[in-house]
Design a protein around this motif. Structure first.
Motif, PDB file in Angstrom:
ATOM      1  N   ARG A  75       0.828  -1.204   0.000  1.00  0.00           N
ATOM      2  CA  ARG A  75       0.000   0.000   0.000  1.00  0.00           C
ATOM      3  C   ARG A  75       0.863   1.255   0.000  1.00  0.00           C
ATOM      4  N   MET A  76       1.948   1.212   0.752  1.00  0.00           N
ATOM      5  CA  MET A  76       2.858   2.351   0.800  1.00  0.00           C
ATOM      6  C   MET A  76       3.417   2.656  -0.580  1.00  0.00           C
ATOM      7  N   VAL A 120      10.932  22.410  -9.341  1.00  0.00           N
ATOM      8  CA  VAL A 120      10.833  21.289  -8.405  1.00  0.00           C
ATOM      9  C   VAL A 120      10.299  21.760  -7.055  1.00  0.00           C
ATOM     10  N   LEU A 121      10.836  22.860  -6.536  1.00  0.00           N
ATOM     11  CA  LEU A 121      10.419  23.329  -5.215  1.00  0.00           C
ATOM     12  C   LEU A 121       9.018  23.930  -5.240  1.00  0.00           C
ATOM     13  N   ASP A 122       8.717  24.723  -6.260  1.00  0.00           N
ATOM     14  CA  ASP A 122       7.443  25.427  -6.293  1.00  0.00           C
ATOM     15  C   ASP A 122       6.287  24.569  -6.798  1.00  0.00           C
ATOM     16  N   THR A 123       6.576  23.594  -7.650  1.00  0.00           N
ATOM     17  CA  THR A 123       5.500  22.840  -8.293  1.00  0.00           C
ATOM     18  C   THR A 123       5.506  21.367  -7.905  1.00  0.00           C
ATOM     19  N   PHE A 124       6.610  20.676  -8.146  1.00  0.00           N
ATOM     20  CA  PHE A 124       6.660  19.233  -7.899  1.00  0.00           C
ATOM     21  C   PHE A 124       6.476  18.914  -6.421  1.00  0.00           C
ATOM     22  N   VAL A 125       7.291  19.528  -5.565  1.00  0.00           N
ATOM     23  CA  VAL A 125       7.227  19.226  -4.130  1.00  0.00           C
ATOM     24  C   VAL A 125       5.859  19.599  -3.556  1.00  0.00           C
ATOM     25  N   GLU A 126       5.339  20.738  -3.959  1.00  0.00           N
ATOM     26  CA  GLU A 126       4.038  21.159  -3.445  1.00  0.00           C
ATOM     27  C   GLU A 126       2.944  20.178  -3.856  1.00  0.00           C
ATOM     28  N   ALA A 127       2.996  19.685  -5.090  1.00  0.00           N
ATOM     29  CA  ALA A 127       1.983  18.727  -5.553  1.00  0.00           C
ATOM     30  C   ALA A 127       2.112  17.391  -4.831  1.00  0.00           C
ATOM     31  N   VAL A 128       3.351  16.946  -4.596  1.00  0.00           N
ATOM     32  CA  VAL A 128       3.558  15.706  -3.843  1.00  0.00           C
ATOM     33  C   VAL A 128       3.033  15.862  -2.420  1.00  0.00           C
ATOM     34  N   ALA A 129       3.323  16.996  -1.788  1.00  0.00           N
ATOM     35  CA  ALA A 129       2.854  17.235  -0.426  1.00  0.00           C
ATOM     36  C   ALA A 129       1.329  17.262  -0.360  1.00  0.00           C
ATOM     37  N   LYS A 130       0.702  17.883  -1.344  1.00  0.00           N
ATOM     38  CA  LYS A 130      -0.765  17.935  -1.384  1.00  0.00           C
ATOM     39  C   LYS A 130      -1.343  16.524  -1.505  1.00  0.00           C
ATOM     40  N   ALA A 131      -0.747  15.703  -2.379  1.00  0.00           N
ATOM     41  CA  ALA A 131      -1.217  14.329  -2.543  1.00  0.00           C
ATOM     42  C   ALA A 131      -1.005  13.522  -1.267  1.00  0.00           C
ATOM     43  N   LEU A 132       0.109  13.769  -0.578  1.00  0.00           N
ATOM     44  CA  LEU A 132       0.376  13.091   0.687  1.00  0.00           C
ATOM     45  C   LEU A 132      -0.681  13.457   1.737  1.00  0.00           C
ATOM     46  N   ARG A 133      -0.987  14.742   1.832  1.00  0.00           N
ATOM     47  CA  ARG A 133      -1.991  15.176   2.811  1.00  0.00           C
ATOM     48  C   ARG A 133      -3.342  14.529   2.527  1.00  0.00           C
ATOM     49  N   GLU A 134      -3.709  14.442   1.246  1.00  0.00           N
ATOM     50  CA  GLU A 134      -4.985  13.821   0.889  1.00  0.00           C
ATOM     51  C   GLU A 134      -4.982  12.331   1.219  1.00  0.00           C
ATOM     52  N   HIS A 135      -3.857  11.670   0.958  1.00  0.00           N
ATOM     53  CA  HIS A 135      -3.749  10.253   1.299  1.00  0.00           C
ATOM     54  C   HIS A 135      -3.881  10.054   2.804  1.00  0.00           C
ATOM     55  N   ASN A 136      -3.156  10.839   3.568  1.00  0.00           N
ATOM     56  CA  ASN A 136      -3.153  10.679   5.023  1.00  0.00           C
ATOM     57  C   ASN A 136      -4.505  11.003   5.647  1.00  0.00           C
ATOM     58  N   ALA A 137      -5.215  11.952   5.044  1.00  0.00           N
ATOM     59  CA  ALA A 137      -6.532  12.308   5.568  1.00  0.00           C
ATOM     60  C   ALA A 137      -7.517  11.146   5.445  1.00  0.00           C
ATOM     61  N   ALA A 138      -7.319  10.307   4.413  1.00  0.00           N
ATOM     62  CA  ALA A 138      -8.232   9.187   4.186  1.00  0.00           C
ATOM     63  C   ALA A 138      -7.727   7.880   4.771  1.00  0.00           C
ATOM     64  N   ALA A 139      -6.463   7.842   5.184  1.00  0.00           N
ATOM     65  CA  ALA A 139      -5.856   6.591   5.646  1.00  0.00           C
ATOM     66  C   ALA A 139      -5.912   6.487   7.166  1.00  0.00           C
ATOM     67  N   SER A 140      -5.895   5.261   7.654  1.00  0.00           N
ATOM     68  CA  SER A 140      -5.775   5.043   9.095  1.00  0.00           C
ATOM     69  C   SER A 140      -4.339   5.338   9.516  1.00  0.00           C
ATOM     70  N   ASP A 141      -4.122   5.422  10.818  1.00  0.00           N
ATOM     71  CA  ASP A 141      -2.782   5.755  11.312  1.00  0.00           C
ATOM     72  C   ASP A 141      -1.733   4.769  10.814  1.00  0.00           C
ATOM     73  N   GLY A 142      -2.122   3.503  10.687  1.00  0.00           N
ATOM     74  CA  GLY A 142      -1.173   2.485  10.262  1.00  0.00           C
ATOM     75  C   GLY A 142      -0.721   2.620   8.825  1.00  0.00           C
ATOM     76  N   TYR A 143      -1.482   3.368   8.018  1.00  0.00           N
ATOM     77  CA  TYR A 143      -1.142   3.519   6.609  1.00  0.00           C
ATOM     78  C   TYR A 143      -0.773   4.952   6.249  1.00  0.00           C
ATOM     79  N   ARG A 144      -0.581   5.778   7.263  1.00  0.00           N
ATOM     80  CA  ARG A 144      -0.120   7.145   7.029  1.00  0.00           C
ATOM     81  C   ARG A 144       1.289   7.110   6.436  1.00  0.00           C
TER      82      ARG A 144
END
Length: 228
Positions: A75-76, A120-144
């Motif tokens: 899953r990770m 990379v800093l302004d676009t790529f990293v920000e988009a990855v971080a946004k996707a991470l936040r969305e994943h973590n918001a929907a995932a249980s603690d074990g899959y954060r």
């Protein structure tokens, strides 16, 4: 980044990276052209070899990845692939120019020649971080997923489909530095800790990026092989 073709981006995880050890110092932030490539040989179905290709490289590692069982590992990896895909799509790069190498608990990205550290800093990293936040918001603690990422720029080689060079190892050492792990561990709200090399920090210091020097937490990072 004007005029770059936009299309579906396929991120494929697989392969290995090789290179000698290099040392350096980085700085941590929480995230909430003429190319000198030389084609030295082409084979059917394989990209030409490149020597002294000036590229931005990004290395990521998932925090505490070894604590996951097989299901958690699968899953990770799927979630990380989706996050990297989101970053590539945000850049608007063509499908076959975005090169990702599997590192087990993370990935290594060699950016296309037209992508700059600012992109990379302004676009790529920000988009990855946004996707991470969305994943973590929907995932249980074990899959954060909490991610460490390092950005560097320099000359790398691609020979027989394999990327090598000190910038790749330098970025990997920065992402794996204990100081970066600790910074992410201590901030329970952050999903991504970004460490930039001195070469990339100079771009930040010049004011090119949306987040300037004041947005960074300055931490001395001692990496393997550092003689200073």
């Amino acid at each position: 980044m004007q005029g770059r073709p936009v299309g579906d981006v396929s991120v494929k995880i697989g392969g290995n990276a090789h290179g000698p050890v290099a040392a350096g110092v980085g700085h941590v932030i929480r995230v909430n052209d003429a190319e000198r490539d030389a084609a030295v040989g082409t084979e059917s179905g394989r990209r030409p070899d490149l020597l002294a290709a000036h590229r931005v490289v990004v290395t990521t590692d998932v925090q505490r990845s070894s604590s996951r069982n097989n299901v958690g590992q699968r899953r990770m990896r799927r979630a990380l692939e989706e996050c990297v895909h989101a970053g590539a799509a945000a850049l608007g790069v063509v499908e076959d120019s975005f090169e990702v190498v599997d590192r087990g608990d993370g990935v290594q990205v060699v950016m296309p020649e037209a992508v700059t550290p600012v992109d990379v800093l302004d676009t790529f990293v920000e988009a990855v971080a946004k996707a991470l936040r969305e994943h973590n918001a929907a995932a249980s603690d074990g899959y954060r997923i909490d991610l460490r990422a390092a950005v560097h720029v320099g000359y790398v080689d691609r020979v027989s489909g394999e990327w090598s060079g000190t910038p790749l190892v330098h970025a990997a050492r920065l992402a794996d530095a204990p100081e970066v792990k600790r910074a992410l561990e201590e901030d329970g709200d952050a999903c991504l800790a970004l460490v930039v090399s001195d070469a990339v920090k100079r771009v930040v210091d010049e004011g090119y990026c949306r987040i300037g020097p004041a947005g960074y937490r300055h931490v001395a990072v001692l990496v393997k092989g550092d003689l200073g």
